[in-house]
Write a protein that holds these residues in place. Structure first.
Motif, PDB file in Angstrom:
ATOM      1  N   ALA A  34       1.004  -1.629  -0.250  1.00  0.00           N
ATOM      2  CA  ALA A  34      -0.313   0.019  -0.146  1.00  0.00           C
ATOM      3  C   ALA A  34       1.060   1.227   0.141  1.00  0.00           C
ATOM      4  CB  ALA A  34      -0.785   0.084   1.110  1.00  0.00           C
ATOM      5  N   ARG A  37       2.368   1.350  -3.389  1.00  0.00           N
ATOM      6  CA  ARG A  37       1.370   1.958  -4.038  1.00  0.00           C
ATOM      7  C   ARG A  37       1.320   3.631  -3.870  1.00  0.00           C
ATOM      8  NH1 ARG A  37      -3.618  -0.606  -2.887  1.00  0.00           N
ATOM      9  NH2 ARG A  37      -3.851   0.614  -1.295  1.00  0.00           N
ATOM     10  N   ALA A  38       1.333   4.210  -3.095  1.00  0.00           N
ATOM     11  CA  ALA A  38       0.495   5.411  -2.929  1.00  0.00           C
ATOM     12  C   ALA A  38       2.522   6.369  -3.502  1.00  0.00           C
ATOM     13  CB  ALA A  38       0.963   5.892  -1.115  1.00  0.00           C
ATOM     14  N   TRP A  43       1.408  -1.409  -8.430  1.00  0.00           N
ATOM     15  CA  TRP A  43       0.391  -1.310  -8.692  1.00  0.00           C
ATOM     16  C   TRP A  43       0.078  -3.008  -8.194  1.00  0.00           C
ATOM     17  CZ3 TRP A  43      -1.144  -1.064 -14.662  1.00  0.00           C
ATOM     18  CH2 TRP A  43      -1.045   0.283 -15.334  1.00  0.00           C
ATOM     19  N   SER A  67      -8.143  -1.051  -9.498  1.00  0.00           N
ATOM     20  CA  SER A  67      -8.511  -0.184  -8.284  1.00  0.00           C
ATOM     21  C   SER A  67      -7.046   0.914  -8.441  1.00  0.00           C
ATOM     22  CB  SER A  67      -8.652  -0.872  -6.973  1.00  0.00           C
ATOM     23  OG  SER A  67      -7.609  -0.827  -6.069  1.00  0.00           O
ATOM     24  N   HIS A  68      -7.487   2.414  -6.923  1.00  0.00           N
ATOM     25  CA  HIS A  68      -6.958   2.950  -6.810  1.00  0.00           C
ATOM     26  C   HIS A  68      -5.968   3.953  -8.319  1.00  0.00           C
ATOM     27  CE1 HIS A  68      -6.852   0.755  -3.529  1.00  0.00           C
ATOM     28  NE2 HIS A  68      -6.677   2.050  -3.318  1.00  0.00           N
ATOM     29  N   ILE A  71      -3.821   7.518  -8.767  1.00  0.00           N
ATOM     30  CA  ILE A  71      -3.028   7.311  -8.185  1.00  0.00           C
ATOM     31  C   ILE A  71      -1.819   7.430  -9.098  1.00  0.00           C
ATOM     32  CG2 ILE A  71      -1.069   6.781  -7.026  1.00  0.00           C
ATOM     33  CD1 ILE A  71      -2.615   5.154  -4.848  1.00  0.00           C
TER      34      ILE A  71
END
Length: 639
Positions: A34, A37-38, A43, A67-68, A71
């Motif tokens: 996570a 990913r940020a 991914w 998803s996300h 970003i």
């Protein structure tokens, strides 16, 4: 001399690589999926949308980010990455290379006949790996240049070019060269083209903001090809710059081959890529039939489950062998198609590292054009330089230089570009574009005096342009004595009260503009600051301003660096620094301020504390310039 020159560059590149590697490890080693990913490095989760057999013993896998999706990420064409399972176990990772990246879809090439079993169970993700490839390519090019210089022999050697670029020889020009007259160009642009056409080994196009550098380059490349009928390599440090040149050259009727993956998804750009051109080639039908046949054999092989006997094992192996035998034939067909298309191209366009893509790695060129050379790391420039006999450098070394991760490498000179070095070594090779088509002359004049020896002039179409007749094109709003003090936010600096003041000032301007412009014609606005954290403060302040929210589609808020190459009708600069010590940090990089001040077409508003800024002559002189232009105001007039 040249041997020492390349030894120093290799040492600096090593320092930079090690620092970059340290930064990458800090970001990834102890972070969760996570967190990665940020940071744009991962991914997760993803879905596999399909696989197909690729060249050699590779398979290509199409992957979608599920998803996300909002970003920003760093997965780009040519990047090394790893497919991993959700528990991050070491054995559950497989490395590959991004071969296509558009939106939330990437294609990754893996050296395997099939994906491992774990890829069919549980959540999957992709990790961006450290970019060893770019560093390897730069190191290899520098060593090749060093070796070429030392041997100074061999047919087709570009040792003379190496000596010119390193200052050991002077560039040669043909004296009596018949000029190409292109009516759409101004005299300085025409002179730049004649300089390029007469150059034997080096020409430099110095293009200050708004002077039509891209137009000049495109016409020069077209004239070179018309004259010599030799393929030209055109490169730039960013995909965005490569895309712009590719599109413009294609628009001039040139056969352009875009190597790599365009940053923008547009039909016109995609049609220039090798994949797209191959898809339309007459021989591609044969390759597609063979690929389909190979896929059928592979699918038959996959039907055998894990627990099977010796006979089934032999049969499975035979099916895979047959599939790969067919794929080798496909490879030969596709190579023939690719070679045919590459040979017919007038211009090959790529990033600096992309110039060594496997499809064009062995090509040599008479002429190389490096655009945005003021932002290009020198070791990366040597990748395409080693393929050419003549180099055209284009850019502006008084705007932003390349991003260097190691302070030590920067101190020792890695941030000094090949463009900057060559412009200093060989002023006779430099053609300055002198007429700009962007800014009101009042906005232009200070920059012209400081950076361009007062040689810039504004084209009549922009020299007097204003938002409305009684408006002023330039304002310095002085916050000294207002108590708008900076605060430190970690490693960044903010000035919330300056942000609030800027918001009020801009609100007054938008209210005045609302009376004069329709919604469709409303001027474009940029609000910039050198400090990322100040940008965050400005964005939050804007969100809390209902008056400005109604113009949200017309207002961009971002760092100065992100606006290089762009322009807006109105530009506000939040200088941010305000302290009793007069500390200005990296505001002392006046090239960054040159970028900020030259984005504006019709109005530039600089907001800052004169007491802090005046410690540096560049800013004290600017404030004096504003006073002389009757463009100085105190923030007290608005408080």
């Amino acid at each position: 001399m040249s041997a020492l020159y390349f030894k120093k560059l290799l040492d600096l590149l090593k320092i930079e690589r090690e620092e970059d590697q340290r930064n990458y490890q800090q970001q990834t080693e102890s972070s969760s999926a996570a967190e990665r990913r940020a940071a744009g490095l991962t991914w997760y989760p993803i879905a596999i949308r399909g696989t197909e057999m690729s060249r050699g013993d590779y398979i290509t896998v199409e992957i979608e980010r599920t998803s996300h999706q909002d970003i920003p990420h760093q997965l780009r064409f040519g990047a090394s990455c790893a497919l991993f399972s959700n528990h991050d176990a070491k054995e559950d990772r497989i490395n590959g290379t991004v071969t296509h990246a558009v939106g939330n879809i990437v294609k990754i090439s893996f050296r395997t006949e099939e994906l491992p079993d774990w890829s069919r169970n549980g959540k999957l993700g992709i990790d961006l790996l450290f970019d060893d490839n770019s560093y390897d390519e730069m190191q290899k090019a520098l060593k090749e240049a060093e070796s070429s210089f030392e041997s100074a022999s061999g047919k087709g050697s570009n040792v003379r070019l190496i000596k010119v670029l390193t200052g050991e020889e002077t560039p040669a020009f043909k004296e009596a060269f018949p000029g190409f007259n292109i009516t759409l160009l101004n005299p300085s642009q025409q002179a730049a083209i004649n300089k390029i056409l007469s150059a034997g080994d080096l020409a430099i196009v110095h293009g200050p903001p708004g002077t039509g550098k891209t137009t000049t380059l495109v016409q020069a490349i077209k004239a070179l090809y018309q004259r010599d009928k030799k393929q030209i390599l055109v490169v730039a440090p960013s995909n965005t710059a490569v895309d712009l040149l590719s599109e413009k050259l294609a628009g001039e009727g040139m056969n352009v081959l875009r190597v790599g993956n365009p940053a923008r998804v547009s039909e016109s750009l995609m049609s220039l890529t090798l994949d797209s051109k191959m898809a339309g080639h007459s021989r591609m039908k044969d390759a597609k039939k063979l690929k389909k046949q190979a896929a059928e054999y592979r699918n038959m092989a996959h039907k055998y489950k894990r627990n099977f006997g010796r006979a089934e094992q032999e049969q499975r192996k035979a099916l895979f062998n047959e599939a790969y035998k067919i794929m080798r034939e496909v490879d030969h067909t596709e190579k023939f198609i690719a070679d045919d298309l590459i040979a017919k191209a007038h211009v090959i366009t790529a990033t600096l590292v992309g110039a060594n893509h496997y499809t064009v790695r062995n090509l040599k060129y008479d002429t190389l054009v490096i655009d945005e050379a003021g932002q290009a790391l020198e070791p990366a420039c040597w990748i395409p330089v080693m393929k050419a006999q003549k180099v055209i450098l284009a850019g502006d070394h008084f705007q932003l230089s390349p991003t260097i991760k190691s302070d030590e490498a920067a101190r020792q000179g890695l941030g000094t570009t090949l463009l900057e070095k060559c412009a200093a070594l060989h002023p006779e090779a430099v053609a300055l574009l002198e007429e700009q088509y962007r800014m009101h002359e009042r906005i232009m004049e200070y920059s012209s005096g400081v950076f361009y020896n007062n040689r810039l002039k504004a084209h009549p179409s922009v020299a007097g342009q204003l938002l409305f007749p009684e408006d002023v094109p330039l304002s310095f709003v002085d916050t000294a004595g207002c108590g708008f003090n900076e605060t430190q936010e970690g490693t960044s600096t903010t000035n919330p009260e300056e942000a609030t003041f800027l918001c009020k000032h801009l609100t007054q301007l938008t209210e005045a503009l609302k009376l004069r412009y329709t919604e469709d014609e409303f001027p474009s606005i940029a609000v910039v600051s050198p400090y990322k954290q100040q940008i965050a403060v400005l964005r939050e302040t804007f969100l809390n301003s209902p008056e400005l929210q109604s113009f949200a589609g017309k207002i961009s808020v971002n760092t100065i660096d992100s606006f290089q190459g762009q322009e807006r009708d109105i530009v506000y600069i939040s200088m941010t620094r305000s302290n009793p010590e007069g500390t200005i940090g990296f505001l002392s990089d006046i090239r960054r301020m040159n970028v900020a001040m030259t984005r504006a077409r019709k109005k530039l508003v600089v907001i800052g504390d004169s007491a802090t800024l005046s410690r540096l002559p560049f800013y004290s002189d600017f404030i004096r310039y504003a006073e002389n232009c009757d463009a100085y105001q105190s923030a007290w007039e608005y408080v």
